[in-house]
Design a protein around this motif. Sequence first.
Motif, PDB file in Angstrom:
ATOM      1  N   LYS A  18      67.337   8.331 -39.187  1.00 21.85           N
ATOM      2  CA  LYS A  18      66.042   9.001 -39.091  1.00 21.85           C
ATOM      3  C   LYS A  18      65.804   9.902 -40.313  1.00 21.85           C
ATOM      4  CE  LYS A  18      64.077  12.022 -35.940  1.00 21.85           C
ATOM      5  NZ  LYS A  18      64.497  12.998 -34.999  1.00 21.85           N
ATOM      6  N   LEU A  19      66.845  10.630 -40.693  1.00 25.49           N
ATOM      7  CA  LEU A  19      66.733  11.522 -41.844  1.00 25.49           C
ATOM      8  C   LEU A  19      66.591  10.715 -43.139  1.00 25.49           C
ATOM      9  CD1 LEU A  19      66.698  14.395 -42.953  1.00 25.49           C
ATOM     10  CD2 LEU A  19      69.192  14.363 -42.975  1.00 25.49           C
ATOM     11  N   VAL A  20      67.346   9.635 -43.258  1.00 24.66           N
ATOM     12  CA  VAL A  20      67.254   8.762 -44.432  1.00 24.66           C
ATOM     13  C   VAL A  20      65.825   8.236 -44.576  1.00 24.66           C
ATOM     14  CG1 VAL A  20      67.978   6.530 -45.399  1.00 24.66           C
ATOM     15  CG2 VAL A  20      69.688   8.093 -44.442  1.00 24.66           C
ATOM     16  N   ASP A  21      65.248   7.749 -43.483  1.00 26.64           N
ATOM     17  CA  ASP A  21      63.877   7.222 -43.509  1.00 26.64           C
ATOM     18  C   ASP A  21      62.865   8.306 -43.857  1.00 26.64           C
ATOM     19  OD1 ASP A  21      64.847   4.726 -42.854  1.00 26.64           O
ATOM     20  OD2 ASP A  21      64.373   4.892 -40.727  1.00 26.64           O
ATOM     21  N   PHE A  22      63.066   9.493 -43.292  1.00 25.17           N
ATOM     22  CA  PHE A  22      62.184  10.630 -43.564  1.00 25.17           C
ATOM     23  C   PHE A  22      62.193  10.949 -45.065  1.00 25.17           C
ATOM     24  CE2 PHE A  22      61.716  15.229 -44.212  1.00 25.17           C
ATOM     25  CZ  PHE A  22      60.482  15.465 -43.609  1.00 25.17           C
ATOM     26  N   ILE A  23      63.394  11.031 -45.637  1.00 23.92           N
ATOM     27  CA  ILE A  23      63.530  11.353 -47.060  1.00 23.92           C
ATOM     28  C   ILE A  23      62.893  10.256 -47.912  1.00 23.92           C
ATOM     29  CG2 ILE A  23      65.194  11.645 -48.947  1.00 23.92           C
ATOM     30  CD1 ILE A  23      67.053  12.991 -46.809  1.00 23.92           C
ATOM     31  N   GLN A  24      63.144   9.003 -47.567  1.00 23.83           N
ATOM     32  CA  GLN A  24      62.581   7.890 -48.338  1.00 23.83           C
ATOM     33  C   GLN A  24      61.047   7.942 -48.330  1.00 23.83           C
ATOM     34  OE1 GLN A  24      64.511   5.235 -50.041  1.00 23.83           O
ATOM     35  NE2 GLN A  24      62.503   5.165 -51.005  1.00 23.83           N
ATOM     36  N   ARG A  25      60.461   8.221 -47.153  1.00 24.93           N
ATOM     37  CA  ARG A  25      58.987   8.310 -47.064  1.00 24.93           C
ATOM     38  C   ARG A  25      58.452   9.427 -47.956  1.00 24.93           C
ATOM     39  NH1 ARG A  25      59.873   7.584 -41.654  1.00 24.93           N
ATOM     40  NH2 ARG A  25      59.475   9.762 -41.174  1.00 24.93           N
ATOM     41  N   VAL A  81      63.713  19.299 -47.362  1.00 20.43           N
ATOM     42  CA  VAL A  81      63.197  18.149 -48.117  1.00 20.43           C
ATOM     43  C   VAL A  81      61.680  18.259 -48.264  1.00 20.43           C
ATOM     44  CG1 VAL A  81      62.834  15.638 -48.020  1.00 20.43           C
ATOM     45  CG2 VAL A  81      65.101  16.594 -47.551  1.00 20.43           C
ATOM     46  N   ASP A  82      61.021  18.686 -47.194  1.00 19.74           N
ATOM     47  CA  ASP A  82      59.572  18.877 -47.203  1.00 19.74           C
ATOM     48  C   ASP A  82      59.163  19.873 -48.294  1.00 19.74           C
ATOM     49  OD1 ASP A  82      57.325  17.854 -45.897  1.00 19.74           O
ATOM     50  OD2 ASP A  82      57.029  19.734 -44.811  1.00 19.74           O
ATOM     51  N   GLU A  83      59.834  21.012 -48.322  1.00 17.65           N
ATOM     52  CA  GLU A  83      59.520  22.039 -49.326  1.00 17.65           C
ATOM     53  C   GLU A  83      59.847  21.557 -50.733  1.00 17.65           C
ATOM     54  OE1 GLU A  83      60.983  25.975 -48.631  1.00 17.65           O
ATOM     55  OE2 GLU A  83      60.262  25.999 -46.562  1.00 17.65           O
ATOM     56  N   ALA A  84      60.973  20.872 -50.870  1.00 20.23           N
ATOM     57  CA  ALA A  84      61.384  20.381 -52.190  1.00 20.23           C
ATOM     58  C   ALA A  84      60.391  19.350 -52.722  1.00 20.23           C
ATOM     59  CB  ALA A  84      62.787  19.785 -52.123  1.00 20.23           C
ATOM     60  N   THR A  85      59.950  18.430 -51.862  1.00 18.81           N
ATOM     61  CA  THR A  85      59.001  17.407 -52.325  1.00 18.81           C
ATOM     62  C   THR A  85      57.629  18.020 -52.618  1.00 18.81           C
ATOM     63  OG1 THR A  85      58.602  16.701 -50.031  1.00 18.81           O
ATOM     64  CG2 THR A  85      60.145  15.380 -51.320  1.00 18.81           C
ATOM     65  N   SER A  86      57.256  19.063 -51.885  1.00 22.19           N
ATOM     66  CA  SER A  86      55.987  19.759 -52.183  1.00 22.19           C
ATOM     67  C   SER A  86      56.044  20.376 -53.574  1.00 22.19           C
ATOM     68  CB  SER A  86      55.716  20.869 -51.167  1.00 22.19           C
ATOM     69  OG  SER A  86      55.422  20.315 -49.919  1.00 22.19           O
ATOM     70  N   THR A  87      57.165  21.008 -53.887  1.00 18.94           N
ATOM     71  CA  THR A  87      57.344  21.598 -55.216  1.00 18.94           C
ATOM     72  C   THR A  87      57.328  20.503 -56.276  1.00 18.94           C
ATOM     73  OG1 THR A  87      58.644  23.400 -54.281  1.00 18.94           O
ATOM     74  CG2 THR A  87      58.899  23.005 -56.645  1.00 18.94           C
ATOM     75  N   LEU A  88      58.015  19.403 -56.006  1.00 19.00           N
ATOM     76  CA  LEU A  88      58.047  18.282 -56.954  1.00 19.00           C
ATOM     77  C   LEU A  88      56.652  17.711 -57.189  1.00 19.00           C
ATOM     78  CD1 LEU A  88      61.303  16.475 -55.825  1.00 19.00           C
ATOM     79  CD2 LEU A  88      60.866  17.414 -58.108  1.00 19.00           C
ATOM     80  N   GLN A  89      55.835  17.646 -56.146  1.00 19.84           N
ATOM     81  CA  GLN A  89      54.463  17.145 -56.302  1.00 19.84           C
ATOM     82  C   GLN A  89      53.704  17.975 -57.321  1.00 19.84           C
ATOM     83  OE1 GLN A  89      52.718  17.158 -52.389  1.00 19.84           O
ATOM     84  NE2 GLN A  89      53.925  15.410 -51.712  1.00 19.84           N
TER      85      GLN A  89
END
Length: 102
Positions: A18-25, A81-89
């Motif tokens: 579940k976590l792997v899929d979440f990160i991939q998305r 991961v959510d916060e990290a990807t927001s920063t990356l965006q």
Amino acid sequence: MQRMKVNMQSVNFTVDRKLVDFIQRKMDKLENYYDKVIDADVYLKVENTSAKENKIAEIRVNIPGDDIMVKKQCKTFEEAVDEATSTLQRVLLKRKEKVRAH
């Protein structure tokens, strides 16, 4: 849509599907902001601390000529991961604008 190559590493625990899929998305969405991403490395670890916010997600995105590294520490890996990807965006959008300006 082609999936981004994401290398995941976890320290001292096994990441569930579940976590792997979440990160991939989350990582796949980054390509909407900057389409030159080569691949990404995601490091997950639990810090040995009594604090509740002990889940660390470090994400390194490889783009031509550079690496962008973001590290977030939260209560859950999803949150980190959510916060990290927001920063990356935001960083990738800035990079895209800079490239477009030249």
